[in-house]
Design a protein around this motif. Structure first.
Motif, PDB file in Angstrom:
ATOM      1  N   ASN A 370      -3.660   7.086  -2.555  1.00 24.05           N
ATOM      2  CA  ASN A 370      -4.515   6.151  -1.785  1.00 24.05           C
ATOM      3  C   ASN A 370      -4.176   4.676  -2.059  1.00 24.05           C
ATOM      4  O   ASN A 370      -5.125   3.723  -1.628  1.00 24.05           O
ATOM      5  CB  ASN A 370      -5.690   6.606  -2.319  1.00 24.05           C
ATOM      6  CG  ASN A 370      -6.524   7.992  -1.672  1.00 24.05           C
ATOM      7  OD1 ASN A 370      -5.769   8.391  -1.039  1.00 24.05           O
ATOM      8  ND2 ASN A 370      -7.740   8.375  -1.995  1.00 24.05           N
ATOM      9  N   THR A 371      -2.980   4.254  -2.858  1.00 24.37           N
ATOM     10  CA  THR A 371      -2.887   3.055  -2.959  1.00 24.37           C
ATOM     11  C   THR A 371      -2.567   2.386  -1.634  1.00 24.37           C
ATOM     12  O   THR A 371      -1.687   2.898  -0.781  1.00 24.37           O
ATOM     13  CB  THR A 371      -1.609   2.821  -3.884  1.00 24.37           C
ATOM     14  OG1 THR A 371      -2.027   3.236  -5.340  1.00 24.37           O
ATOM     15  CG2 THR A 371      -1.298   1.251  -4.183  1.00 24.37           C
ATOM     16  N   ALA A 372      -3.018   1.062  -1.271  1.00 27.39           N
ATOM     17  CA  ALA A 372      -2.336   0.444   0.044  1.00 27.39           C
ATOM     18  C   ALA A 372      -1.068   0.399   0.072  1.00 27.39           C
ATOM     19  O   ALA A 372      -0.226   0.061  -0.735  1.00 27.39           O
ATOM     20  CB  ALA A 372      -3.001  -0.880   0.083  1.00 27.39           C
ATOM     21  N   GLY A 373      -0.528   0.731   1.330  1.00 25.07           N
ATOM     22  CA  GLY A 373       0.946   0.693   1.421  1.00 25.07           C
ATOM     23  C   GLY A 373       1.729   1.883   1.212  1.00 25.07           C
ATOM     24  O   GLY A 373       2.742   2.187   1.435  1.00 25.07           O
ATOM     25  N   VAL A 374       0.853   3.031   0.338  1.00 21.95           N
ATOM     26  CA  VAL A 374       1.658   4.447  -0.076  1.00 21.95           C
ATOM     27  C   VAL A 374       1.187   5.193   1.356  1.00 21.95           C
ATOM     28  O   VAL A 374      -0.011   5.524   1.512  1.00 21.95           O
ATOM     29  CB  VAL A 374       1.125   4.759  -1.121  1.00 21.95           C
ATOM     30  CG1 VAL A 374       1.662   6.030  -1.450  1.00 21.95           C
ATOM     31  CG2 VAL A 374       1.581   3.634  -2.215  1.00 21.95           C
ATOM     32  N   SER A 375       2.220   5.889   1.743  1.00 19.96           N
ATOM     33  CA  SER A 375       2.184   6.896   2.690  1.00 19.96           C
ATOM     34  C   SER A 375       0.935   8.293   2.348  1.00 19.96           C
ATOM     35  O   SER A 375       1.196   8.484   1.037  1.00 19.96           O
ATOM     36  CB  SER A 375       3.480   7.419   3.169  1.00 19.96           C
ATOM     37  OG  SER A 375       4.296   6.398   3.848  1.00 19.96           O
ATOM     38  N   LEU A 402      11.989   3.419  -7.848  1.00 14.72           N
ATOM     39  CA  LEU A 402      11.328   4.496  -8.511  1.00 14.72           C
ATOM     40  C   LEU A 402      11.184   5.820  -7.520  1.00 14.72           C
ATOM     41  O   LEU A 402      10.457   5.445  -6.253  1.00 14.72           O
ATOM     42  CB  LEU A 402       9.930   4.215  -9.142  1.00 14.72           C
ATOM     43  CG  LEU A 402       8.968   5.033  -9.734  1.00 14.72           C
ATOM     44  CD1 LEU A 402       9.231   5.811 -10.601  1.00 14.72           C
ATOM     45  CD2 LEU A 402       7.492   4.448  -9.761  1.00 14.72           C
ATOM     46  N   VAL A 403      11.516   6.898  -7.912  1.00 14.50           N
ATOM     47  CA  VAL A 403      11.330   8.026  -7.155  1.00 14.50           C
ATOM     48  C   VAL A 403      10.232   9.085  -7.860  1.00 14.50           C
ATOM     49  O   VAL A 403      10.227   9.244  -9.233  1.00 14.50           O
ATOM     50  CB  VAL A 403      12.668   8.840  -7.280  1.00 14.50           C
ATOM     51  CG1 VAL A 403      12.358   9.998  -6.026  1.00 14.50           C
ATOM     52  CG2 VAL A 403      13.873   8.011  -7.068  1.00 14.50           C
ATOM     53  N   PRO A 423      10.840   0.943  -3.880  1.00 13.95           N
ATOM     54  CA  PRO A 423      11.495  -0.273  -4.471  1.00 13.95           C
ATOM     55  C   PRO A 423      10.678  -0.958  -5.346  1.00 13.95           C
ATOM     56  O   PRO A 423       9.479  -1.375  -5.244  1.00 13.95           O
ATOM     57  CB  PRO A 423      11.846  -1.366  -3.200  1.00 13.95           C
ATOM     58  CG  PRO A 423      11.820  -0.267  -2.094  1.00 13.95           C
ATOM     59  CD  PRO A 423      10.750   0.615  -2.214  1.00 13.95           C
ATOM     60  N   ILE A 424      11.045  -1.121  -6.614  1.00  8.83           N
ATOM     61  CA  ILE A 424      10.465  -1.782  -7.990  1.00  8.83           C
ATOM     62  C   ILE A 424       9.796  -3.277  -7.622  1.00  8.83           C
ATOM     63  O   ILE A 424       8.681  -3.353  -8.046  1.00  8.83           O
ATOM     64  CB  ILE A 424      11.104  -1.430  -9.241  1.00  8.83           C
ATOM     65  CG1 ILE A 424      10.216  -1.525 -10.371  1.00  8.83           C
ATOM     66  CG2 ILE A 424      12.188  -2.600  -9.186  1.00  8.83           C
ATOM     67  CD1 ILE A 424       9.448  -0.295 -10.294  1.00  8.83           C
ATOM     68  N   ASP A 428       5.285  -1.995  -1.657  1.00  7.19           N
ATOM     69  CA  ASP A 428       4.897  -1.536  -0.294  1.00  7.19           C
ATOM     70  C   ASP A 428       5.896  -0.982   0.561  1.00  7.19           C
ATOM     71  O   ASP A 428       5.503  -0.255   1.555  1.00  7.19           O
ATOM     72  CB  ASP A 428       4.197  -2.749   0.416  1.00  7.19           C
ATOM     73  CG  ASP A 428       2.966  -3.090  -0.416  1.00  7.19           C
ATOM     74  OD1 ASP A 428       2.331  -2.355  -0.908  1.00  7.19           O
ATOM     75  OD2 ASP A 428       2.572  -4.316  -0.174  1.00  7.19           O
ATOM     76  N   ASP A 429       7.137  -1.138   0.585  1.00  2.42           N
ATOM     77  CA  ASP A 429       8.167  -0.701   1.388  1.00  2.42           C
ATOM     78  C   ASP A 429       8.737   0.589   0.809  1.00  2.42           C
ATOM     79  O   ASP A 429       9.825   1.100   0.576  1.00  2.42           O
ATOM     80  CB  ASP A 429       9.378  -1.559   1.110  1.00  2.42           C
ATOM     81  CG  ASP A 429      10.457  -1.615   2.136  1.00  2.42           C
ATOM     82  OD1 ASP A 429       9.998  -0.807   3.058  1.00  2.42           O
ATOM     83  OD2 ASP A 429      11.531  -1.850   1.987  1.00  2.42           O
ATOM     84  N   GLU A 430       7.645   1.578   0.723  1.00  2.00           N
ATOM     85  CA  GLU A 430       7.910   3.002   0.409  1.00  2.00           C
ATOM     86  C   GLU A 430       8.645   3.994   1.481  1.00  2.00           C
ATOM     87  O   GLU A 430       8.252   3.758   2.572  1.00  2.00           O
ATOM     88  CB  GLU A 430       6.670   3.518   0.023  1.00  2.00           C
ATOM     89  CG  GLU A 430       6.527   4.944  -0.443  1.00  2.00           C
ATOM     90  CD  GLU A 430       5.923   5.730   0.664  1.00  2.00           C
ATOM     91  OE1 GLU A 430       6.332   7.042   1.031  1.00  2.00           O
ATOM     92  OE2 GLU A 430       4.949   5.429   1.365  1.00  2.00           O
ATOM     93  N   THR A 431       9.657   4.694   1.187  1.00  2.00           N
ATOM     94  CA  THR A 431      10.098   5.943   1.976  1.00  2.00           C
ATOM     95  C   THR A 431       9.470   7.285   1.498  1.00  2.00           C
ATOM     96  O   THR A 431       9.622   7.388   0.190  1.00  2.00           O
ATOM     97  CB  THR A 431      11.574   5.764   2.021  1.00  2.00           C
ATOM     98  OG1 THR A 431      12.149   4.606   2.095  1.00  2.00           O
ATOM     99  CG2 THR A 431      12.047   6.748   2.641  1.00  2.00           C
TER     100      THR A 431
END
Length: 517
Positions: A370-375, A402-403, A423-424, A428-431
């Motif tokens: 639920n963190t902003a930017g997390v899918s 971080l995985v 990316p640490i 926000d640039d999560e995959t």
């Protein structure tokens, strides 16, 4: 069943005094390290990146859940683990012991060039090993690398609680968690045999408290070694041993709070009660282990840590760490965290340590779905953070990542699982990766639990994320997805009985080990 406490092949000097090691010289004062340079993912020293995958539930010689390792060597095509393959089990001449029902050989893994000979070694935890008539007391073996392959560099060295001056007891589960670092800070420790090995025994009873937990730490510098043990009743360590804490269920060797150039051990106690809050969990940093170890504890009620300690959070269930330049990152998994009404949705707490001459471990972001930017959306049973790994920066790919494993995610099907990569420096640039992501082998099925284990292996030409799917529905023996971060190679999978991977798996990929600089 093991009837001997220590196998030949390695000489140590144990200095155990009242639970703490006699004080050796501080790491910064020791001679310059002379360990050969190379990738810590090369069991046979041929310059190609290897990997090891454990199946602790595999049947061996008719013994169910005896456990085995599958070694996947690299070759000239440059990909991680795409050359020859072999199987290692207990009972082989160079391994020792013998396969028995319920041992779970390979339940925990860590890799490092422990003996400083240029060949990567593997530390194998077998927490359900019986020592004599003592049931599930646990055992750890160091399997040596050599030019002819893993397990051919001499008889594996066995380690038990006896080697730390502690009695063995039933259900200690010694070896439930292991971590090791060799060649610390490229010169801070002396040669040969410069390493730290931490071993968790969360089932150990402490001063009458069942399953309070215990950790053994072995340090080696300049050819000698010291051993000491730590519990929450050790002087200078925060907290107190209590029944069911399971101190040592996760361990990570790194540099978190101590003086620059020294080594610390992070210890997870996922069932720690915080005040009257049951099983909220905590993490203890045992710092300056080359000097006089002390321990500071962190939980979700610690200053600066977002959230609040709640029953069943299991803060410290998983740990991962990495040091980049002068900054250390520690990630703490909290898979039992409730997010709103979503029970066991999970979260991850990040900490950083930086500064000279002393480090300060500081809380950073807390991540949830639920963190902003997390899918995605936090949902009951997701278990976000149940498994963690860091991917280091490398030439051609300078990103530290971080995985996060989310094995209980209901993606396209219940408990099919997914993995999220952050990316640490830009969370926000999560995959997001699933088994229906482009190029990822396999299919999404209910109960797959994609992301049940994680590791990152770095070689000279490829850096790859390994995602374990030991419960894959389409491959009942388990599978491992190999997802390159760099090198330009295709996404692929390792499946028992396919592509040269030895058949006979039960939950292949249940345990993985990160390796490489």
């Amino acid at each position: 069943m093991i009837t001997t406490s220590v196998r030949a092949g390695f000489v140590t000097v144990a200095l155990v005094l009242g639970g703490l090691a006699a004080t050796p010289a501080q790491a910064d004062d020791l001679p310059t390290d002379e360990c050969p340079a190379g990738y810590r993912a090369d069991f046979n020293g041929d310059g190609f990146a290897d990997s090891v995958v454990a199946d602790p539930y595999a049947t061996v010689a008719g013994h169910t859940q005896a456990g085995r390792l599958v070694v996947l060597y690299g070759d000239a095509d440059g990909r991680v683990g795409e050359g020859a393959r072999e199987v290692l089990t207990q009972g082989a001449d160079a391994i020792g012991g013998g396969p028995e029902t319920g041992d779970r050989f390979g339940f925990a893994l860590s890799v490092a060039d422990i003996d400083c000979d240029g060949f990567t070694d593997v530390v194998v935890g077998t927490p359900y090993e019986d020592l004599g008539s003592t049931v599930d007391s646990g055992w750890v073996q160091i399997v040596w690398g050599a030019a002819s392959g893993l397990g051919t560099g001499g008889v594996a060295r066995g380690v038990s609680k006896r080697d730390f001056g502690a009695p063995i007891r039933a259900n200690d589960q010694f070896g439930y968690a292991v971590d090791t670092q060799e060649d610390w800070t490229d010169g801070a420790t002396g040669a040969p045999n410069a390493y730290v090995l931490a071993i968790g025994s969360p089932g150990s009873d402490v001063n009458g408290h069942d399953d309070a937990g215990w950790v053994g730490v072995e340090t080696a510098v300049d050819g000698g070694s010291n051993r000491f043990s730590v519990t929450q009743d050790t002087p200078g360590v925060a907290g107190a041993a209590e029944a069911g804490d399971r101190f040592g269920a996760a361990v990570a060797v790194g540099q978190f709070r101590g003086a620059t150039g020294t080594i610390d051990v992070a210890v997870g106690s996922p069932n720690e009660d915080v005040g009257s809050v049951t099983d909220a969990g905590s993490v203890t940093i045992v710092q300056d282990i080359y000097d006089e170890p002390t321990g500071a504890a962190y939980d979700q009620n610690s200053p600066g840590v977002p959230g609040v300690a709640e029953a069943g959070d299991r803060f410290g269930r998983s740990l991962a760490d990495i040091r980049v330049a002068s900054t250390s990152h520690l990630a703490v998994g909290v898979p039992g965290e409730d997010i709103g009404s979503a029970r066991n949705a999970g979260s991850v707490q990040l900490f950083t340590a930086t500064g000279v001459p002393l480090n300060t471990l500081s809380p950073r972001t807390g991540l949830t779905q639920n963190t902003a930017g997390v899918s995605g959306v936090a949902e009951s049973g997701d278990l976000f953070g149940d498994r963690l790994a860091f991917a280091p920066p490398t030439t051609g790919d300078r990103v530290t990542r971080l995985v996060v494993g989310v094995p209980g995610e209901d993606a396209a099907a219940a408990d099919s699982g997914l993995v999220q990569v952050f990316p640490i420096t830009n969370l926000d640039d999560e995959t997001t990766l699933r088994q229906d992501s482009s190029g990822v082998p396999g299919a999404v099925d209910a109960g797959d639990r994609f992301g049940a284990s994680l590791a990152v292996v770095t070689g000279p030409t490829e850096k790859a994320l390994l995602v374990g799917v030991p419960d894959d529905v389409d491959h009942p023996g388990g599978m491992v997805n190999v997802i390159p971060f760099s090198g330009g190679f295709e996404r692929r999978a390792w499946v028992p009985g396919q592509g040269g991977v030895p058949a006979g798996g039960s939950r292949f990929g249940a345990t993985l080990a990160s390796a490489g600089r």
